[in-house]
Scaffold this motif. Structure first.
Motif, PDB file in Angstrom:
ATOM      1  N   THR A   2       0.857  -0.935   0.009  1.00  0.00           N
ATOM      2  CA  THR A   2      -0.043  -0.035  -0.024  1.00  0.00           C
ATOM      3  C   THR A   2       0.851   1.292  -0.051  1.00  0.00           C
ATOM      4  N   SER A   3       0.875   1.870  -0.881  1.00  0.00           N
ATOM      5  CA  SER A   3       1.703   3.139  -1.148  1.00  0.00           C
ATOM      6  C   SER A   3       0.715   4.575  -0.708  1.00  0.00           C
ATOM      7  N   TRP A   4       1.488   5.726  -0.637  1.00  0.00           N
ATOM      8  CA  TRP A   4       0.803   6.850  -0.255  1.00  0.00           C
ATOM      9  C   TRP A   4      -0.642   7.239  -1.374  1.00  0.00           C
ATOM     10  N   LYS A   5      -0.176   6.861  -2.474  1.00  0.00           N
ATOM     11  CA  LYS A   5      -1.095   7.429  -3.419  1.00  0.00           C
ATOM     12  C   LYS A   5      -2.360   6.206  -3.407  1.00  0.00           C
ATOM     13  N   ASP A   6      -2.459   5.250  -2.864  1.00  0.00           N
ATOM     14  CA  ASP A   6      -3.415   4.467  -2.440  1.00  0.00           C
ATOM     15  C   ASP A   6      -4.283   4.880  -1.406  1.00  0.00           C
ATOM     16  N   VAL A   7      -3.632   5.630  -0.305  1.00  0.00           N
ATOM     17  CA  VAL A   7      -4.370   6.152   0.884  1.00  0.00           C
ATOM     18  C   VAL A   7      -5.103   7.352   0.356  1.00  0.00           C
ATOM     19  N   GLU A   8      -4.527   8.104  -0.706  1.00  0.00           N
ATOM     20  CA  GLU A   8      -5.075   9.349  -1.322  1.00  0.00           C
ATOM     21  C   GLU A   8      -6.172   8.920  -1.918  1.00  0.00           C
ATOM     22  N   ASP A  47       9.386  12.304   2.999  1.00  0.00           N
ATOM     23  CA  ASP A  47       8.875  12.954   1.865  1.00  0.00           C
ATOM     24  C   ASP A  47       7.587  12.398   0.961  1.00  0.00           C
ATOM     25  N   PHE A  48       6.736  13.203   0.837  1.00  0.00           N
ATOM     26  CA  PHE A  48       5.601  12.572   0.117  1.00  0.00           C
ATOM     27  C   PHE A  48       5.615  13.087  -1.365  1.00  0.00           C
ATOM     28  N   SER A  49       6.253  12.041  -2.058  1.00  0.00           N
ATOM     29  CA  SER A  49       6.294  12.683  -3.709  1.00  0.00           C
ATOM     30  C   SER A  49       6.061  11.360  -4.670  1.00  0.00           C
ATOM     31  N   ASP A  50       5.476  11.427  -5.692  1.00  0.00           N
ATOM     32  CA  ASP A  50       5.195  10.702  -6.848  1.00  0.00           C
ATOM     33  C   ASP A  50       4.451   9.597  -6.233  1.00  0.00           C
ATOM     34  N   GLY A  51       3.457   9.931  -5.345  1.00  0.00           N
ATOM     35  CA  GLY A  51       2.555   8.748  -4.681  1.00  0.00           C
ATOM     36  C   GLY A  51       3.208   7.884  -3.586  1.00  0.00           C
ATOM     37  N   GLU A  52       4.370   8.130  -3.235  1.00  0.00           N
ATOM     38  CA  GLU A  52       5.134   7.240  -2.213  1.00  0.00           C
ATOM     39  C   GLU A  52       5.358   8.063  -1.192  1.00  0.00           C
ATOM     40  N   LEU A  53       5.711   7.786  -0.023  1.00  0.00           N
ATOM     41  CA  LEU A  53       6.197   7.978   1.388  1.00  0.00           C
ATOM     42  C   LEU A  53       7.572   7.473   1.510  1.00  0.00           C
ATOM     43  N   THR A  54       8.521   8.250   1.322  1.00  0.00           N
ATOM     44  CA  THR A  54       9.832   7.652   1.724  1.00  0.00           C
ATOM     45  C   THR A  54      10.478   8.501   2.755  1.00  0.00           C
ATOM     46  N   PHE A  55      11.498   7.831   3.005  1.00  0.00           N
ATOM     47  CA  PHE A  55      12.520   8.522   3.991  1.00  0.00           C
ATOM     48  C   PHE A  55      14.112   7.759   4.057  1.00  0.00           C
ATOM     49  N   GLY A  56      15.010   8.506   4.301  1.00  0.00           N
ATOM     50  CA  GLY A  56      16.479   7.841   4.152  1.00  0.00           C
ATOM     51  C   GLY A  56      16.945   7.838   5.569  1.00  0.00           C
ATOM     52  N   SER A  57      18.084   7.074   5.173  1.00  0.00           N
ATOM     53  CA  SER A  57      19.104   6.867   6.465  1.00  0.00           C
ATOM     54  C   SER A  57      20.371   7.118   6.033  1.00  0.00           C
ATOM     55  N   MET A  58      21.224   7.734   6.811  1.00  0.00           N
ATOM     56  CA  MET A  58      22.738   7.920   6.480  1.00  0.00           C
ATOM     57  C   MET A  58      23.286   6.789   6.563  1.00  0.00           C
ATOM     58  N   PRO A  59      24.493   6.805   5.911  1.00  0.00           N
ATOM     59  CA  PRO A  59      25.515   5.520   6.008  1.00  0.00           C
ATOM     60  C   PRO A  59      25.819   5.384   7.506  1.00  0.00           C
ATOM     61  N   ALA A 117       7.772   3.364   1.983  1.00  0.00           N
ATOM     62  CA  ALA A 117       6.885   2.982   2.991  1.00  0.00           C
ATOM     63  C   ALA A 117       5.787   2.096   2.333  1.00  0.00           C
ATOM     64  N   ASP A 118       5.640   0.646   3.000  1.00  0.00           N
ATOM     65  CA  ASP A 118       4.364  -0.050   2.723  1.00  0.00           C
ATOM     66  C   ASP A 118       3.463   0.353   3.922  1.00  0.00           C
ATOM     67  N   ILE A 119       2.469   0.982   3.682  1.00  0.00           N
ATOM     68  CA  ILE A 119       1.744   1.685   4.625  1.00  0.00           C
ATOM     69  C   ILE A 119       0.511   0.675   5.235  1.00  0.00           C
ATOM     70  N   GLU A 120       0.623   0.251   6.422  1.00  0.00           N
ATOM     71  CA  GLU A 120      -0.433  -0.469   7.009  1.00  0.00           C
ATOM     72  C   GLU A 120      -1.583  -0.183   7.828  1.00  0.00           C
ATOM     73  N   GLU A 121      -1.113   1.568   8.381  1.00  0.00           N
ATOM     74  CA  GLU A 121      -1.947   2.409   8.917  1.00  0.00           C
ATOM     75  C   GLU A 121      -1.824   3.882   9.033  1.00  0.00           C
ATOM     76  N   VAL A 122      -2.939   4.563   8.864  1.00  0.00           N
ATOM     77  CA  VAL A 122      -2.714   5.989   9.106  1.00  0.00           C
ATOM     78  C   VAL A 122      -3.644   6.522  10.229  1.00  0.00           C
ATOM     79  N   VAL A 123      -3.163   7.344  11.094  1.00  0.00           N
ATOM     80  CA  VAL A 123      -4.058   7.703  12.289  1.00  0.00           C
ATOM     81  C   VAL A 123      -4.111   9.383  12.187  1.00  0.00           C
ATOM     82  N   HIS A 124      -4.986  10.105  12.347  1.00  0.00           N
ATOM     83  CA  HIS A 124      -4.985  11.400  12.752  1.00  0.00           C
ATOM     84  C   HIS A 124      -5.842  11.584  14.138  1.00  0.00           C
TER      85      HIS A 124
END
Length: 151
Positions: A2-8, A47-59, A117-124
């Motif tokens: 499940t990507s962010w675009k699926d949630v949208e 970052d939310f871009s191109d329908g995906e939620l992504t984040f990075g990790s430094m080396p 991210a493969d999204i399993e739950e979103v909460v507000h």
């Protein structure tokens, strides 16, 4: 997955509110699992871009090692206090949990690894219009959107 675009696509108004809370400030908090199973909290940018939620990790970062060992994560938006004298105007806070999968290098001249991210739950979590009850809205791909009010 499940990507962010699926949630949208499934809950556009809810997704827009959640994203606005995440986008309001640069730094977020992510929880990962250490090798012994205990939680680790780290600061992160997402970052939310191109329908995906992504984040990075430094080396060499521990959160990246955690995600390679166990991809489960919980991402928390920045938290702000309700406005003085007008708590009903509080935008609330948001959380996204799921599994993070390697998606290549961070890019843009920055070293590090990108995770998708493969999204399993979103909460507000917020307040009702009278600011008398806590309102928790949660969405999962299987259950859809649910709203609970607590006094």
């Amino acid at each position: 997955m499940t990507s962010w675009k699926d949630v949208e696509a499934a809950v556009p108004e809810f997704a827009a509110r959640v994203r606005a809370i995440f986008d309001a400030h640069k730094h977020k908090t992510i929880a990962t699992l250490r090798a012994d199973g205990s939680p680790r909290i780290s600061g992160i940018e997402a970052d939310f871009s191109d329908g995906e939620l992504t984040f990075g990790s430094m080396p060499g970062a521990r959160k990246g090692a955690d995600l390679h060992r166990d991809p489960r994560f919980a991402l928390h938006s920045p938290s702000v206090d309700p406005p003085e004298g007008n708590p009903a105007a509080w935008p609330g806070d948001a959380k996204i949990s799921g599994r993070a999968y390697p998606a290549g290098p961070v890019g843009g001249g920055t070293e590090g690894e990108l995770f998708r991210a493969d999204i399993e739950e979103v909460v507000h979590t917020g307040l009702n219009a009278d600011a008398t009850k806590l309102v928790i809205e949660s969405w999962t791909p299987a259950r859809g959107l649910r709203r609970v009010e607590r006094a």
